[in-house]
Design a protein around this motif. Sequence first.
Motif, mmCIF file in Angstrom:
data_model
loop_
_atom_site.group_PDB
_atom_site.id
_atom_site.type_symbol
_atom_site.label_atom_id
_atom_site.label_comp_id
_atom_site.label_asym_id
_atom_site.label_seq_id
_atom_site.Cartn_x
_atom_site.Cartn_y
_atom_site.Cartn_z
ATOM 1 N N VAL A 117 0.838 -1.202 0.000
ATOM 2 C CA VAL A 117 0.000 0.000 0.000
ATOM 3 C C VAL A 117 0.870 1.247 0.000
ATOM 4 C CG1 VAL A 117 -1.873 1.148 1.179
ATOM 5 C CG2 VAL A 117 -1.598 -1.285 1.452
ATOM 6 N N TYR A 225 -0.559 -7.910 -5.669
ATOM 7 C CA TYR A 225 -1.997 -7.803 -5.917
ATOM 8 C C TYR A 225 -2.531 -6.389 -5.781
ATOM 9 C CZ TYR A 225 -0.929 -8.242 -1.102
ATOM 10 O OH TYR A 225 -0.301 -8.053 0.089
ATOM 11 N N LEU A 226 -1.778 -5.489 -5.094
ATOM 12 C CA LEU A 226 -2.305 -4.142 -4.892
ATOM 13 C C LEU A 226 -1.790 -3.148 -5.922
ATOM 14 C CD1 LEU A 226 -2.309 -3.521 -1.054
ATOM 15 C CD2 LEU A 226 -4.246 -3.636 -2.592
ATOM 16 N N GLN A 229 -3.693 -2.256 -9.000
ATOM 17 C CA GLN A 229 -4.862 -1.407 -8.764
ATOM 18 C C GLN A 229 -4.464 0.036 -8.501
ATOM 19 O OE1 GLN A 229 -7.716 -3.337 -5.916
ATOM 20 N NE2 GLN A 229 -6.188 -4.943 -5.944
ATOM 21 N N LEU A 230 -3.267 0.235 -7.922
ATOM 22 C CA LEU A 230 -2.852 1.591 -7.558
ATOM 23 C C LEU A 230 -2.079 2.279 -8.682
ATOM 24 C CD1 LEU A 230 -1.687 0.925 -3.879
ATOM 25 C CD2 LEU A 230 -3.748 2.126 -4.612
ATOM 26 N N SER A 240 -3.446 -12.207 -9.671
ATOM 27 C CA SER A 240 -3.637 -12.037 -8.224
ATOM 28 C C SER A 240 -4.760 -11.042 -7.935
ATOM 29 C CB SER A 240 -2.352 -11.554 -7.563
ATOM 30 O OG SER A 240 -1.424 -12.602 -7.529
ATOM 31 N N VAL B 110 -1.515 -14.315 -1.891
ATOM 32 C CA VAL B 110 -2.947 -14.323 -2.149
ATOM 33 C C VAL B 110 -3.521 -15.744 -2.012
ATOM 34 C CG1 VAL B 110 -2.812 -14.608 -4.653
ATOM 35 C CG2 VAL B 110 -4.706 -13.360 -3.683
ATOM 36 N N ILE B 202 -2.908 -8.325 2.557
ATOM 37 C CA ILE B 202 -3.893 -9.178 1.877
ATOM 38 C C ILE B 202 -4.542 -10.197 2.813
ATOM 39 C CG2 ILE B 202 -2.223 -10.879 1.001
ATOM 40 C CD1 ILE B 202 -5.159 -9.622 -1.024
ATOM 41 N N PRO B 216 -2.474 -0.954 7.361
ATOM 42 C CA PRO B 216 -2.389 -1.045 5.901
ATOM 43 C C PRO B 216 -3.766 -1.006 5.235
ATOM 44 C CG PRO B 216 -0.907 -2.615 6.897
ATOM 45 C CD PRO B 216 -1.727 -2.036 8.005
ATOM 46 N N ILE B 219 -4.941 2.560 5.353
ATOM 47 C CA ILE B 219 -4.225 3.384 4.372
ATOM 48 C C ILE B 219 -4.804 3.160 2.980
ATOM 49 C CG2 ILE B 219 -2.007 3.781 3.243
ATOM 50 C CD1 ILE B 219 -0.615 3.079 5.809
ATOM 51 N N PHE B 220 -5.026 1.893 2.639
ATOM 52 C CA PHE B 220 -5.558 1.583 1.307
ATOM 53 C C PHE B 220 -6.930 2.213 1.129
ATOM 54 C CE2 PHE B 220 -7.608 -1.304 -1.825
ATOM 55 C CZ PHE B 220 -6.772 -1.003 -2.891
ATOM 56 N N LEU B 223 -6.664 5.840 0.672
ATOM 57 C CA LEU B 223 -6.076 6.122 -0.644
ATOM 58 C C LEU B 223 -7.161 6.119 -1.718
ATOM 59 C CD1 LEU B 223 -3.184 6.599 -1.435
ATOM 60 C CD2 LEU B 223 -2.951 4.201 -1.964
ATOM 61 N N ARG B 224 -8.124 5.233 -1.533
ATOM 62 C CA ARG B 224 -9.169 5.089 -2.539
ATOM 63 C C ARG B 224 -10.304 6.072 -2.329
ATOM 64 N NH1 ARG B 224 -10.826 -0.960 -4.193
ATOM 65 N NH2 ARG B 224 -9.996 -0.650 -6.277
#
Lengths: 284, 267
Positions: A117, A225-226, A229-230, A240, B110, B202, B216, B219-220, B223-224
Amino acid sequence: MRTGKPRSLAEHAPLIYPALMLLVFFVIPFGIMLAVSFFQRVQGGFYEPSFTLDNYGRFLSAFFGNVLGFSLGLSALAAVICVGLAFPFTYLLTRLARRRQIAWLVFLLSVLSLSEVIVGFAWSTLLSRSAGISNLLVAVGLMAEPVSWSPGFAALLIGMCYLAFPYTVLLLYPSLVRLDRELVEAAMTMGASPLRAFFTVVVGAARNAILSGLILAFVFTLGIYLLPQLLGRPQHWTISVMITDQTIYQSNLPFGAAMAIFLMLVSLALIGLTLLLGRQKAAG
Amino acid sequence: MSAAWSIRLFMGAVGLVLAAPLLVIGGVALNEGRVLHFPPRGFSLQWFVDIWRDAGWFDALINSLSVATLSACLAVSIALPLAYFLWRWRVRYAAALYTLGTAPFVLPPVISALGFLAFWATAGLYGDYLTVVVSHAIFFVTLPMVTISLGFQSIDRGLVEAAATMGATPRQVFRTIVFPLVRPYIVSGFAFAFVLSLNEYIVAYMVAGFTVETLPIKIFNSLRYGYTPVMAAVAVVFVLVALLVFGLIARFGDLPRLLGALQGQEK
């Protein structure tokens, strides 16, 4: 120590708790995931027990083929770039004095532990128009005006390499530390330039380490996996991301599980390959 | 330009690229305004204060710290007896057990995350605080297992045998000789698991993302759905924690040896 075999129950006792924990919380979850991958999805985000291969059959669609092809290509590219940079870097690192080496290792470990992130956020800022590197380039006169590089393929690739780089260095580190210094010195005494000695002697001696580094960096980047998207656009979503997306947002756990099993088989096959390489090295 | 200079240039360039995101995070966290400008304007520590003032961020911080502490303890409690058993006895299935312990860390995360999700959903515990703790403990068990195994291997056999000859029971040998020698490796294993758990996204997201918000995840989400410099301040705190922990390991332990073995064991 390794003396004798455990016989009585008391001697087996230390094993009971860890084995039970790993069995219940790791082996059984995998069993359930495997089972769910054959289940039938029903409307409303649930699934019911059955035995269907439909979830695996969906791999054959053109859409999935594209996603898989893109994921594999992107990971391969990132792995090559990472090892290409990390190999000379790690070699030079192992030649440093111990104190500086340790300082680098602490720094690398800290970068390694950064959450995806945070890395994604930092790079999207670095590559943005409002506060990114392009402003710096404009300030020194290399560019006419600031531009935005994120989201995009290059941004995603940079982010992936950034995440995988410290990991790759730490993978290569053990074999390069043990590499015999005298080999290079001998080559240079015989008249080879430092660069030539590096490419012929060091690269040659560490061939297997490079190959396993490539494979493990490949598996590592497959698991990212992130960042797609970012830092990427929807067409840059990797397998993933699809697994997370299908499971959480489309509520299709059976299909997500089938993809995860597939990804696991690919990873296991590749990791098995590195084990073979390691054995070859031991034998040779 | 001499070879020494081109080497310094190369390593310096790599170091700069590695440090660049950290500089950006630091810039955002110390920037006075809400939006980062180039060049930055103003200097303020208010975003760090906000971590404590804002209930959402503070809860996430407490969640992350408690999950990391508990899961690292649990991971060590699994890894220690396992590593001891594999060191003490010669068993045929030792390699299988060891591989099982390294699998969560080597496979793409994952996959494990989805396995945990399927398991907790089936057990009816999806979203529970403890699911995050247990999942993280299993997910990071590899790290203490590898470091503690290394610790056992470094014990001089003669010491153990001498104590046994002098009449010490296995329990006494463990308490007075084995454990003190292995202790630094236990601490390193705990520290590795702790720092990585703090930053893990994850697995935490998959098993309890909508109920237990760790940093985390927070934060994500921000961020979105709503940018705030507080997340950069949090990230700075994380980087400082990682630097401190790994710095301490390097100060009191043998970092090159720990890292040299990490992979040798993994293979």
